[in-house]
Design a protein around this motif. Structure first.
Motif, PDB file in Angstrom:
ATOM      1  N   PRO A 179       0.826  -1.210   0.000  1.00 56.61           N
ATOM      2  CA  PRO A 179       0.000   0.000   0.000  1.00 56.61           C
ATOM      3  C   PRO A 179       0.861   1.262   0.000  1.00 56.61           C
ATOM      4  CG  PRO A 179      -0.772  -1.574   1.641  1.00 56.61           C
ATOM      5  CD  PRO A 179       0.557  -2.070   1.160  1.00 56.61           C
ATOM      6  N   ALA A 180       0.302   2.369  -0.424  1.00 52.59           N
ATOM      7  CA  ALA A 180       1.017   3.642  -0.474  1.00 52.59           C
ATOM      8  C   ALA A 180       1.503   4.036   0.919  1.00 52.59           C
ATOM      9  CB  ALA A 180       0.097   4.724  -1.033  1.00 52.59           C
ATOM     10  N   GLY A 181       2.695   4.598   0.977  1.00 52.03           N
ATOM     11  CA  GLY A 181       3.264   5.057   2.240  1.00 52.03           C
ATOM     12  C   GLY A 181       4.145   4.059   2.939  1.00 52.03           C
ATOM     13  N   LEU A 182       4.065   2.802   2.551  1.00 56.87           N
ATOM     14  CA  LEU A 182       4.897   1.760   3.171  1.00 56.87           C
ATOM     15  C   LEU A 182       6.126   1.542   2.300  1.00 56.87           C
ATOM     16  CD1 LEU A 182       2.050  -0.619   4.310  1.00 56.87           C
ATOM     17  CD2 LEU A 182       3.383   0.956   5.712  1.00 56.87           C
ATOM     18  N   THR A 183       7.057   2.467   2.400  1.00 56.72           N
ATOM     19  CA  THR A 183       8.220   2.506   1.527  1.00 56.72           C
ATOM     20  C   THR A 183       9.473   2.071   2.260  1.00 56.72           C
ATOM     21  OG1 THR A 183       7.215   4.385   0.375  1.00 56.72           O
ATOM     22  CG2 THR A 183       9.554   3.964  -0.035  1.00 56.72           C
ATOM     23  N   PRO A 184      10.248   1.138   1.717  1.00 58.50           N
ATOM     24  CA  PRO A 184      11.517   0.754   2.346  1.00 58.50           C
ATOM     25  C   PRO A 184      12.423   1.963   2.546  1.00 58.50           C
ATOM     26  CG  PRO A 184      10.940  -0.800   0.625  1.00 58.50           C
ATOM     27  CD  PRO A 184       9.953   0.322   0.523  1.00 58.50           C
ATOM     28  N   GLY A 185      12.993   2.067   3.741  1.00 56.09           N
ATOM     29  CA  GLY A 185      13.842   3.189   4.087  1.00 56.09           C
ATOM     30  C   GLY A 185      13.190   4.133   5.073  1.00 56.09           C
ATOM     31  N   GLU A 186      11.852   4.056   5.202  1.00 54.95           N
ATOM     32  CA  GLU A 186      11.142   4.915   6.139  1.00 54.95           C
ATOM     33  C   GLU A 186      11.292   4.376   7.571  1.00 54.95           C
ATOM     34  OE1 GLU A 186       9.678   7.723   5.683  1.00 54.95           O
ATOM     35  OE2 GLU A 186       9.764   7.816   3.498  1.00 54.95           O
ATOM     36  N   PRO A 187      11.314   5.260   8.576  1.00 46.21           N
ATOM     37  CA  PRO A 187      11.405   4.797   9.969  1.00 46.21           C
ATOM     38  C   PRO A 187      10.114   4.127  10.421  1.00 46.21           C
ATOM     39  CG  PRO A 187      11.109   7.169   9.891  1.00 46.21           C
ATOM     40  CD  PRO A 187      11.322   6.725   8.472  1.00 46.21           C
ATOM     41  N   ALA A 188      10.198   3.401  11.524  1.00 42.15           N
ATOM     42  CA  ALA A 188       9.071   2.596  12.002  1.00 42.15           C
ATOM     43  C   ALA A 188       7.834   3.431  12.302  1.00 42.15           C
ATOM     44  CB  ALA A 188       9.499   1.819  13.255  1.00 42.15           C
ATOM     45  N   ASP A 189       8.001   4.635  12.856  1.00 41.79           N
ATOM     46  CA  ASP A 189       6.822   5.424  13.212  1.00 41.79           C
ATOM     47  C   ASP A 189       6.052   5.877  11.972  1.00 41.79           C
ATOM     48  OD1 ASP A 189       8.866   7.086  12.407  1.00 41.79           O
ATOM     49  OD2 ASP A 189       8.458   8.643  13.905  1.00 41.79           O
ATOM     50  N   LEU A 191       5.976   4.261   9.094  1.00 40.25           N
ATOM     51  CA  LEU A 191       5.338   3.062   8.553  1.00 40.25           C
ATOM     52  C   LEU A 191       4.049   2.753   9.315  1.00 40.25           C
ATOM     53  CD1 LEU A 191       8.478   0.772   8.133  1.00 40.25           C
ATOM     54  CD2 LEU A 191       7.239   1.947   6.308  1.00 40.25           C
ATOM     55  N   ARG A 192       4.098   2.854  10.640  1.00 40.73           N
ATOM     56  CA  ARG A 192       2.901   2.595  11.438  1.00 40.73           C
ATOM     57  C   ARG A 192       1.790   3.582  11.107  1.00 40.73           C
ATOM     58  NH1 ARG A 192       6.402   2.513  15.679  1.00 40.73           N
ATOM     59  NH2 ARG A 192       5.442   4.392  16.543  1.00 40.73           N
ATOM     60  N   GLY A 193       2.166   4.854  10.964  1.00 39.38           N
ATOM     61  CA  GLY A 193       1.169   5.866  10.644  1.00 39.38           C
ATOM     62  C   GLY A 193       0.491   5.607   9.314  1.00 39.38           C
ATOM     63  N   ALA A 194       1.280   5.181   8.323  1.00 37.74           N
ATOM     64  CA  ALA A 194       0.709   4.881   7.007  1.00 37.74           C
ATOM     65  C   ALA A 194      -0.159   3.633   7.058  1.00 37.74           C
ATOM     66  CB  ALA A 194       1.829   4.703   5.982  1.00 37.74           C
ATOM     67  N   ALA A 195       0.238   2.638   7.863  1.00 35.48           N
ATOM     68  CA  ALA A 195      -0.511   1.382   7.928  1.00 35.48           C
ATOM     69  C   ALA A 195      -1.841   1.560   8.656  1.00 35.48           C
ATOM     70  CB  ALA A 195       0.326   0.316   8.619  1.00 35.48           C
TER      71      ALA A 195
END
Length: 284
Positions: A179-189, A191-195
């Motif tokens: 899904p959009a926003g779950l991009t490798p290289g992004e920090p965990a916080d 990723l959680r916000g996008a998920a």
């Protein structure tokens, strides 16, 4: 333009390193309704969502590595192993920090296979690992393997996150779609916000060993693993899980490996409850 004396190029004092940024994703080749009962066994707050046809993703909070107690790759290896053991689907863990990026694929009781790249994209894995990865995921042995080969060769224009994105691009042929926003290289916080805002997002929380393993066994009994949950096969599998889980937990405690402690604990719990479950069903 030269930098001012006594400061680094980004304005920090000499010797001060940038904040450590790490993130990870767990990708399971199964639908969310199959992954959901197993995910709480990791005892980590996560967000579960779909990731394309026949795929699910788990986005962890990342506490085990945020405090610096254990590297993100070691934690993810233990988690992927714990999820995949006893499951009919493989688990792909993607991870990254400021120094490296990589993946680990776990499938059943087989030894996990992985590959990694340095921050500048330099490959530091073995070519055979990439071929084993393709075989265990059931990828095309010609077309997909050829598409994966460039990831094992030097490329001055591809950094570590780009390498992971290249891996994901190949997996789109197998139905994976992040899904959009779950991009490798992004920090965990991030990723959680996008998920959390995904339409099918589901919060995964720890509810205790009995509830987590019981739910997983109930669903598995109705599926392809049903014959392995009752009778001689079930008892043999449970004994094998105990035989592997107990020493793995001890090893993790001895080496302070949180991911491996979880993997060993999951195996031990599955073995113990598997024996109890078989006995309960036999008298029901």
């Amino acid at each position: 333009m030269s930098t001012a004396s006594g400061a680094s190029g980004d304005g920090r004092p000499p010797g001060e390193r940038p904040a450590r940024t790490a993130g990870a994703l767990l990708l399971c080749r199964a639908r969310p309704d199959a992954v959901g009962p197993a995910a709480p066994l990791l005892r980590e707050r996560m967000v579960l969502a779909g990731a394309g046809a026949g795929w699910s993703l788990l986005v962890p909070e990342g506490k085990p590595w945020q405090d610096g107690a254990e590297p993100v790759d070691r934690v993810l290896t233990g988690w992927a192993t714990a999820l995949a053991v006893g499951a009919p689907w493989p688990v792909l863990a993607l991870w990254w920090d400021t120094d490296r990026s990589g993946f680990v694929l776990a499938s059943g009781f087989r030894r996990p296979v992985g590959y990694e790249w340095l921050a500048d994209g330099t490959p530091v894995g073995e070519d055979e690992a990439m071929r084993t990865f393709a075989a265990r995921l059931g990828l095309d042995p010609v077309l997909d393997v050829q598409a994966l080969e460039p990831l094992t060769r030097p490329d001055p224009e591809a950094d570590a996150p780009a390498r992971v994105r290249g891996l994901l691009a190949v997996l789109t042929r197998a139905g994976l779609l992040l899904p959009a926003g779950l991009t490798p290289g992004e920090p965990a916080d991030r990723l959680r916000g996008a998920a959390r805002i995904l339409p099918d997002a589901e919060q995964v929380d720890w509810a205790g060993w009995r509830a987590a393993v019981g739910a997983e066994l109930d669903i598995a009994e109705r599926g392809a693993l049903g014959p392995w949950l009752r009778g001689p096969r079930a008892r043999a599998l449970a004994v094998a899980q105990l035989a592997l889980g107990l020493p793995l937990t001890a090893w993790g405690l001895r080496h302070r490996g949180g991911g491996w402690i979880v993997a060993g604990s999951v195996l031990t719990a599955r073995g113990a409850l598997g024996l109890a479950y078989d006995r309960l069903r036999a008298h029901s």
